[in-house]
Scaffold this motif. Structure first.
Motif, PDB file in Angstrom:
ATOM      1  N   ALA A  94       0.838  -1.206   0.000  1.00 45.00           N
ATOM      2  CA  ALA A  94       0.000   0.000   0.000  1.00 45.00           C
ATOM      3  C   ALA A  94       0.871   1.253   0.000  1.00 45.00           C
ATOM      4  N   PHE A  95       1.981   1.229   0.762  1.00 41.69           N
ATOM      5  CA  PHE A  95       2.897   2.361   0.783  1.00 41.69           C
ATOM      6  C   PHE A  95       3.465   2.606  -0.620  1.00 41.69           C
ATOM      7  N   LEU A  96       3.923   1.538  -1.266  1.00 44.23           N
ATOM      8  CA  LEU A  96       4.513   1.695  -2.595  1.00 44.23           C
ATOM      9  C   LEU A  96       3.502   2.207  -3.617  1.00 44.23           C
ATOM     10  N   ALA A  97       2.257   1.809  -3.505  1.00 45.77           N
ATOM     11  CA  ALA A  97       1.230   2.318  -4.424  1.00 45.77           C
ATOM     12  C   ALA A  97       1.066   3.830  -4.249  1.00 45.77           C
ATOM     13  N   LEU A  98       1.010   4.295  -3.010  1.00 43.79           N
ATOM     14  CA  LEU A  98       0.918   5.739  -2.757  1.00 43.79           C
ATOM     15  C   LEU A  98       2.192   6.450  -3.209  1.00 43.79           C
ATOM     16  N   PHE A  99       3.342   5.844  -2.929  1.00 43.97           N
ATOM     17  CA  PHE A  99       4.606   6.463  -3.308  1.00 43.97           C
ATOM     18  C   PHE A  99       4.708   6.622  -4.826  1.00 43.97           C
ATOM     19  N   ARG A 100       4.244   5.621  -5.563  1.00 46.93           N
ATOM     20  CA  ARG A 100       4.289   5.709  -7.035  1.00 46.93           C
ATOM     21  C   ARG A 100       3.466   6.890  -7.543  1.00 46.93           C
ATOM     22  N   GLN A 107       2.938   9.690  -5.861  1.00 49.92           N
ATOM     23  CA  GLN A 107       3.763  10.853  -5.542  1.00 49.92           C
ATOM     24  C   GLN A 107       4.916  10.994  -6.530  1.00 49.92           C
ATOM     25  N   ALA A 108       5.544   9.880  -6.860  1.00 44.93           N
ATOM     26  CA  ALA A 108       6.691   9.910  -7.772  1.00 44.93           C
ATOM     27  C   ALA A 108       6.281  10.432  -9.146  1.00 44.93           C
ATOM     28  N   GLU A 109       5.131  10.016  -9.636  1.00 50.15           N
ATOM     29  CA  GLU A 109       4.661  10.506 -10.941  1.00 50.15           C
ATOM     30  C   GLU A 109       4.445  12.015 -10.903  1.00 50.15           C
ATOM     31  N   PHE A 110       3.904  12.497  -9.807  1.00 50.33           N
ATOM     32  CA  PHE A 110       3.721  13.942  -9.657  1.00 50.33           C
ATOM     33  C   PHE A 110       5.079  14.645  -9.654  1.00 50.33           C
ATOM     34  N   MET A 111       6.006  14.158  -8.835  1.00 51.28           N
ATOM     35  CA  MET A 111       7.314  14.806  -8.724  1.00 51.28           C
ATOM     36  C   MET A 111       8.080  14.789 -10.046  1.00 51.28           C
ATOM     37  N   LYS A 112       7.988  13.695 -10.775  1.00 56.03           N
ATOM     38  CA  LYS A 112       8.700  13.589 -12.052  1.00 56.03           C
ATOM     39  C   LYS A 112       8.266  14.664 -13.048  1.00 56.03           C
ATOM     40  N   ALA A 113       7.072  15.185 -12.895  1.00 52.47           N
ATOM     41  CA  ALA A 113       6.552  16.209 -13.812  1.00 52.47           C
ATOM     42  C   ALA A 113       6.891  17.630 -13.345  1.00 52.47           C
ATOM     43  N   GLN A 114       7.557  17.766 -12.200  1.00 50.81           N
ATOM     44  CA  GLN A 114       7.823  19.096 -11.648  1.00 50.81           C
ATOM     45  C   GLN A 114       9.118  19.690 -12.212  1.00 50.81           C
ATOM     46  N   PRO A 115       9.155  21.006 -12.388  1.00 51.66           N
ATOM     47  CA  PRO A 115      10.385  21.656 -12.858  1.00 51.66           C
ATOM     48  C   PRO A 115      11.535  21.398 -11.889  1.00 51.66           C
ATOM     49  N   GLY A 116      12.681  21.055 -12.434  1.00 51.60           N
ATOM     50  CA  GLY A 116      13.868  20.826 -11.627  1.00 51.60           C
ATOM     51  C   GLY A 116      14.093  19.395 -11.212  1.00 51.60           C
ATOM     52  N   PHE A 117      13.119  18.517 -11.473  1.00 51.31           N
ATOM     53  CA  PHE A 117      13.289  17.100 -11.151  1.00 51.31           C
ATOM     54  C   PHE A 117      14.301  16.483 -12.117  1.00 51.31           C
ATOM     55  N   VAL A 118      15.198  15.636 -11.609  1.00 53.49           N
ATOM     56  CA  VAL A 118      16.190  14.968 -12.455  1.00 53.49           C
ATOM     57  C   VAL A 118      15.970  13.460 -12.486  1.00 53.49           C
ATOM     58  N   SER A 119      15.956  12.807 -11.327  1.00 51.76           N
ATOM     59  CA  SER A 119      15.814  11.343 -11.315  1.00 51.76           C
ATOM     60  C   SER A 119      15.355  10.866  -9.940  1.00 51.76           C
ATOM     61  N   SER A 163       3.776  22.121  -2.719  1.00 54.66           N
ATOM     62  CA  SER A 163       2.565  22.267  -3.529  1.00 54.66           C
ATOM     63  C   SER A 163       1.377  21.598  -2.839  1.00 54.66           C
ATOM     64  N   PRO A 164       0.196  22.192  -2.947  1.00 54.15           N
ATOM     65  CA  PRO A 164      -0.990  21.604  -2.312  1.00 54.15           C
ATOM     66  C   PRO A 164      -1.275  20.174  -2.779  1.00 54.15           C
ATOM     67  N   GLU A 165      -1.051  19.885  -4.057  1.00 53.89           N
ATOM     68  CA  GLU A 165      -1.310  18.524  -4.557  1.00 53.89           C
ATOM     69  C   GLU A 165      -0.391  17.512  -3.885  1.00 53.89           C
ATOM     70  N   PHE A 166       0.902  17.837  -3.771  1.00 51.92           N
ATOM     71  CA  PHE A 166       1.829  16.917  -3.104  1.00 51.92           C
ATOM     72  C   PHE A 166       1.459  16.756  -1.641  1.00 51.92           C
ATOM     73  N   GLN A 167       1.114  17.836  -0.977  1.00 54.34           N
ATOM     74  CA  GLN A 167       0.748  17.770   0.439  1.00 54.34           C
ATOM     75  C   GLN A 167      -0.500  16.916   0.662  1.00 54.34           C
ATOM     76  N   ARG A 168      -1.455  16.972  -0.265  1.00 51.02           N
ATOM     77  CA  ARG A 168      -2.650  16.109  -0.160  1.00 51.02           C
ATOM     78  C   ARG A 168      -2.248  14.639  -0.241  1.00 51.02           C
ATOM     79  N   MET A 169      -1.351  14.321  -1.171  1.00 49.11           N
ATOM     80  CA  MET A 169      -0.894  12.926  -1.299  1.00 49.11           C
ATOM     81  C   MET A 169      -0.108  12.498  -0.068  1.00 49.11           C
ATOM     82  N   ALA A 170       0.743  13.375   0.452  1.00 45.84           N
ATOM     83  CA  ALA A 170       1.546  13.044   1.633  1.00 45.84           C
ATOM     84  C   ALA A 170       0.649  12.756   2.833  1.00 45.84           C
ATOM     85  N   ALA A 171      -0.463  13.440   2.935  1.00 47.57           N
ATOM     86  CA  ALA A 171      -1.389  13.246   4.054  1.00 47.57           C
ATOM     87  C   ALA A 171      -2.048  11.870   4.029  1.00 47.57           C
TER      88      ALA A 171
END
Length: 116
Positions: A39-45, A47-59, A90-98
């Motif tokens: 369940a953790f990995l499903a939520l993390f994935r 979050q990861a998809e969101f982060m990968k689309a953010q400016p400044g993300f590398v890997s 970002s509010p979207e990331f914070q919602r997922m983190a919650a």
């Protein structure tokens, strides 16, 4: 929400956001009860998809501790602390983190590469 702890109590992650550095590496170690790993990995994935689309993300890479460990470690490279802080705040990331359960503990820390 996962409990955030500091690896270095003298330099918590939010204080590190004020340091204008780059490129940087976010190393985030999670203590995840075994029954929550999938369940953790499903939520993390998500979050990861969101982060990968953010400016400044590398890997990004996720690692699992050996020998039946409860530890997972995310290693993410960003162009700068500013880019990471913007994405993290970002509010979207914070919602997922919650959405992470309270019994997960996170130990994030920001690093810069040095020559050895």
């Amino acid at each position: 929400m996962a409990e955030l702890q500091s690896l270095d109590p003298m330099t918590p992650m939010f204080a590190q956001f004020k340091d204008k550095a780059g490129p940087i590496v976010l190393a985030n170690t999670f203590v995840v009860p075994k029954e929550r790993t999938e369940a953790f990995l499903a939520l993390f994935r998500r979050q990861a998809e969101f982060m990968k689309a953010q400016p400044g993300f590398v890997s990004l890479q996720m690692h699992k501790g050996t020998a039946d460990s409860q530890l997972l470690m995310n290693i993410a490279v960003w162009e700068s602390t500013e880019a990471l802080a913007t994405a993290f705040g970002s509010p979207e990331f914070q919602r997922m983190a919650a959405e992470f359960p309270d019994d997960i503990v996170s130990y994030p820390h920001i690093f810069e590469q040095i020559d050895v």
